[in-house]
Design an enzyme around this catalytic site. Structure first.
Site, PDB file in Angstrom:
ATOM      1  N   LYS A   1       0.776  -1.188  -0.069  1.00 41.38           N
ATOM      2  CA  LYS A   1      -0.023  -0.051   0.004  1.00 41.38           C
ATOM      3  C   LYS A   1       0.824   1.242   0.037  1.00 41.38           C
ATOM      4  O   LYS A   1       0.310   2.272  -0.406  1.00 41.38           O
ATOM      5  CB  LYS A   1      -0.766  -0.022   1.101  1.00 41.38           C
ATOM      6  CG  LYS A   1      -1.999  -1.026   0.904  1.00 41.38           C
ATOM      7  CD  LYS A   1      -3.376  -0.362   1.212  1.00 41.38           C
ATOM      8  CE  LYS A   1      -4.566  -1.342   0.794  1.00 41.38           C
ATOM      9  NZ  LYS A   1      -4.478  -2.439   1.151  1.00 41.38           N
TER      10      LYS A   1
ATOM     11  N   SER B   1      -8.504   0.466   9.187  1.00 43.28           N
ATOM     12  CA  SER B   1      -7.968  -0.034  10.439  1.00 43.28           C
ATOM     13  C   SER B   1      -6.898  -0.991  10.033  1.00 43.28           C
ATOM     14  O   SER B   1      -6.149  -1.738  10.863  1.00 43.28           O
ATOM     15  CB  SER B   1      -9.145  -0.957  10.866  1.00 43.28           C
ATOM     16  OG  SER B   1      -9.538  -1.905   9.459  1.00 43.28           O
TER      17      SER B   1
ATOM     18  N   GLU C   1     -10.441 -13.072  -4.363  1.00 46.52           N
ATOM     19  CA  GLU C   1     -11.110 -12.567  -3.045  1.00 46.52           C
ATOM     20  C   GLU C   1     -11.372 -13.734  -2.122  1.00 46.52           C
ATOM     21  O   GLU C   1     -11.524 -14.908  -2.495  1.00 46.52           O
ATOM     22  CB  GLU C   1     -12.131 -11.725  -3.530  1.00 46.52           C
ATOM     23  CG  GLU C   1     -13.180 -12.311  -4.306  1.00 46.52           C
ATOM     24  CD  GLU C   1     -14.183 -11.446  -4.765  1.00 46.52           C
ATOM     25  OE1 GLU C   1     -14.272 -10.121  -4.492  1.00 46.52           O
ATOM     26  OE2 GLU C   1     -14.912 -11.826  -5.629  1.00 46.52           O
TER      27      GLU C   1
ATOM     28  N   GLY D   1     -16.690 -13.253   0.504  1.00 52.95           N
ATOM     29  CA  GLY D   1     -16.876 -11.778   0.224  1.00 52.95           C
ATOM     30  C   GLY D   1     -16.545 -11.723  -1.388  1.00 52.95           C
ATOM     31  O   GLY D   1     -15.703 -11.063  -1.737  1.00 52.95           O
TER      32      GLY D   1
ATOM     33  N   ASP E   1     -17.899 -10.250  -3.628  1.00 56.31           N
ATOM     34  CA  ASP E   1     -18.650  -9.077  -4.574  1.00 56.31           C
ATOM     35  C   ASP E   1     -17.908  -8.868  -5.901  1.00 56.31           C
ATOM     36  O   ASP E   1     -18.642  -8.446  -6.786  1.00 56.31           O
ATOM     37  CB  ASP E   1     -18.705  -7.980  -3.523  1.00 56.31           C
ATOM     38  CG  ASP E   1     -17.260  -7.273  -3.196  1.00 56.31           C
ATOM     39  OD1 ASP E   1     -16.775  -8.131  -2.442  1.00 56.31           O
ATOM     40  OD2 ASP E   1     -16.941  -6.547  -3.817  1.00 56.31           O
TER      41      ASP E   1
ATOM     42  N   SER F   1       0.602  -9.976  -1.073  1.00 62.32           N
ATOM     43  CA  SER F   1       0.310  -8.583  -0.845  1.00 62.32           C
ATOM     44  C   SER F   1       0.827  -8.011   0.375  1.00 62.32           C
ATOM     45  O   SER F   1       1.206  -6.797   0.490  1.00 62.32           O
ATOM     46  CB  SER F   1      -1.080  -8.238  -1.191  1.00 62.32           C
ATOM     47  OG  SER F   1      -1.741  -8.894  -0.398  1.00 62.32           O
TER      48      SER F   1
HETATM   49  C1  LIG Z   1      -5.264  -3.546   0.908  1.00 63.03           C
HETATM   50  C2  LIG Z   1      -4.742  -5.002   0.753  1.00 63.03           C
HETATM   51  C3  LIG Z   1      -5.336  -5.844  -0.181  1.00 63.03           C
HETATM   52  C4  LIG Z   1      -6.259  -5.533  -0.910  1.00 63.03           C
HETATM   53  O1  LIG Z   1      -6.085  -4.333  -2.104  1.00 63.03           O
HETATM   54  P1  LIG Z   1      -7.186  -3.693  -2.924  1.00 63.03           P
HETATM   55  O2  LIG Z   1      -6.493  -2.542  -3.589  1.00 63.03           O
HETATM   56  O3  LIG Z   1      -8.253  -2.949  -2.029  1.00 63.03           O
HETATM   57  O4  LIG Z   1      -7.716  -4.552  -3.867  1.00 63.03           O
HETATM   58  C5  LIG Z   1      -4.833  -7.206  -0.210  1.00 63.03           C
HETATM   59  N1  LIG Z   1      -3.982  -7.168   0.387  1.00 63.03           N
HETATM   60  C6  LIG Z   1      -3.212  -6.758   1.495  1.00 63.03           C
HETATM   61  C7  LIG Z   1      -2.110  -7.272   2.363  1.00 63.03           C
HETATM   62  C8  LIG Z   1      -3.676  -5.486   1.746  1.00 63.03           C
HETATM   63  O5  LIG Z   1      -3.273  -4.627   2.545  1.00 63.03           O
END
Ligand SMILES: *Cc1c(COP(=O)(O)O)cnc(C)c1O
Length: 324
Positions: free
Chosen positions: A56, A81, A207, A211, A213, A308
């Site tokens: 992020k 959060s 996903e 969830g 969606d 991620s």
């Molecule tokens: C925010 C996040 C996601 C999802 O990312 P989006 O851009 O909202 O789809 C996936 N994995 C981690 C670790 C995140 O912090």
């Protein structure tokens, strides 16, 4: 306008230049044991080893770096959060911008502490009785702050697109790429990079099963909203895709898949055992689905998987690893 609309691969190239030197170029890891287990060649893009523990920071820094002098002086506000809060706090501190983060009272103590350590002002709210969007919007208006959204923003999408750009630059051609999917910033950015650099690769967002969606929206051709899902993948408890992310996903992604909580725990165990990688439940979504695809159409394929994030409370992590 192209099918990608208001964000293009050129924006991802510009983001890559902006974030260089601030955001880590994370390693791509491989393991023969993992490949043997999977029956495919898996390339793991390790955003769990990123600054602040998740991808992020890429979108947050890319967005903040483009603010005007006046916007920088006034400061930014974000609500989250989770990992977006820490990313905005860290990006703001790197750029000398004051940050206010709206977080629930009952956020994990480690996340509250980390956000404050980056120098952000934390405004707490009650997640059961108060509306965080309203609080953040009011703060933005009262104090002239710029609101930084977690996924539905062109600067955020372009920043997140640098993950797949680096992955493909480092490993070359891929047969498939999988990323976790929450609100879709990561997947939309990934889609723009994959279509520019590895156009023939299959591309999937993954996903939580509870969830779905994104899968529903992908099939329906319009944004479908659901109530907040109950899943261990707390980074993907989003209730809908965004108006910026959805059209990109819809036009460039091959499919949206899901993974169950049990599959996530099992993928986390596999990563800990084979590569000594600590990955949070949401971060394991891509691998969980990749393992399934490798048993079907993608046997023997070269598969890129985005891990991620790695922010998980250690007690919870230990409990999840032994839950299966
Ligand atoms: C925010 C996040 C996601 C999802 O990312 P989006 O851009 O909202 O789809 C996936 N994995 C981690 C670790 C995140 O912090």
């Amino acid at each position: 306008m192209s099918d990608a609309g208001e964000v293009s691969y050129a924006d991802i190239e510009a983001a890559a230049e902006r974030i260089a030197g601030v955001v880590h170029r994370t390693p791509v890891m491989t393991s023969r044991r993992l490949d043997q287990h999977a029956g495919a060649q898996i390339f793991l893009k390790c955003e769990n080893l990123q600054r602040a523990g998740a991808f992020k920071i890429r979108g947050a820094y890319n967005t903040l770096a483009q603010l005007t002098e006046q916007q920088r002086r006034a400061g930014v506000v974000a609500f989250s959060s989770g990992n977006h809060a820490q990313a905005v706090a860290l990006a703001a501190s790197a750029l000398g911008i004051p940050a206010t983060i709206v977080m629930p009272y009952d956020s994990p103590a480690s996340k509250l502490a980390a956000t404050k350590e980056y120098g952000a002002e934390v405004v707490n709210y009650d997640r059961y009785t108060e509306d965080r969007t309203a609080i953040a919007t009011a703060l933005a208006e009262e104090r002239g702050l710029t609101l930084v959204p977690p996924f539905d923003h062109v600067g955020v999408i372009a920043g997140q697109g640098t993950v797949a750009k680096e992955l493909i630059e480092d490993v070359g051609g891929l047969d498939a790429v999988l990323t976790p999917l929450g609100g879709g910033g990561l997947l939309a950015g990934t889609a723009l990079s994959v279509r520019a650099l590895a156009p023939d690769a299959k591309l999937y967002g993954v996903e939580p099963e509870a969830g779905d969606d994104g899968a529903q929206s992908f099939r329906a051709g319009r944004i479908v909203s659901i109530p907040a899902p109950k899943t261990i993948a707390d980074g993907a408890q989003t209730t809908s895709l965004g108006t910026h992310t959805f059209p990109i996903i819809r036009s460039l992604v091959d499919d949206v898949l899901t993974a169950s909580d049990a599959e996530l725990a099992s993928a986390m165990r596999l990563l800990a055992g084979t590569l000594k990688l600590v990955v949070e439940p949401t971060g394991a979504l891509g691998l969980a689905a990749a393992l399934r695809l490798a048993q079907e159409d993608l046997a023997g394929a070269r598969i890129g998987v985005v891990l991620s994030g790695g922010n998980v409370d250690l007690d919870r992590y230990a409990a999840l690893l032994t839950s299966g």
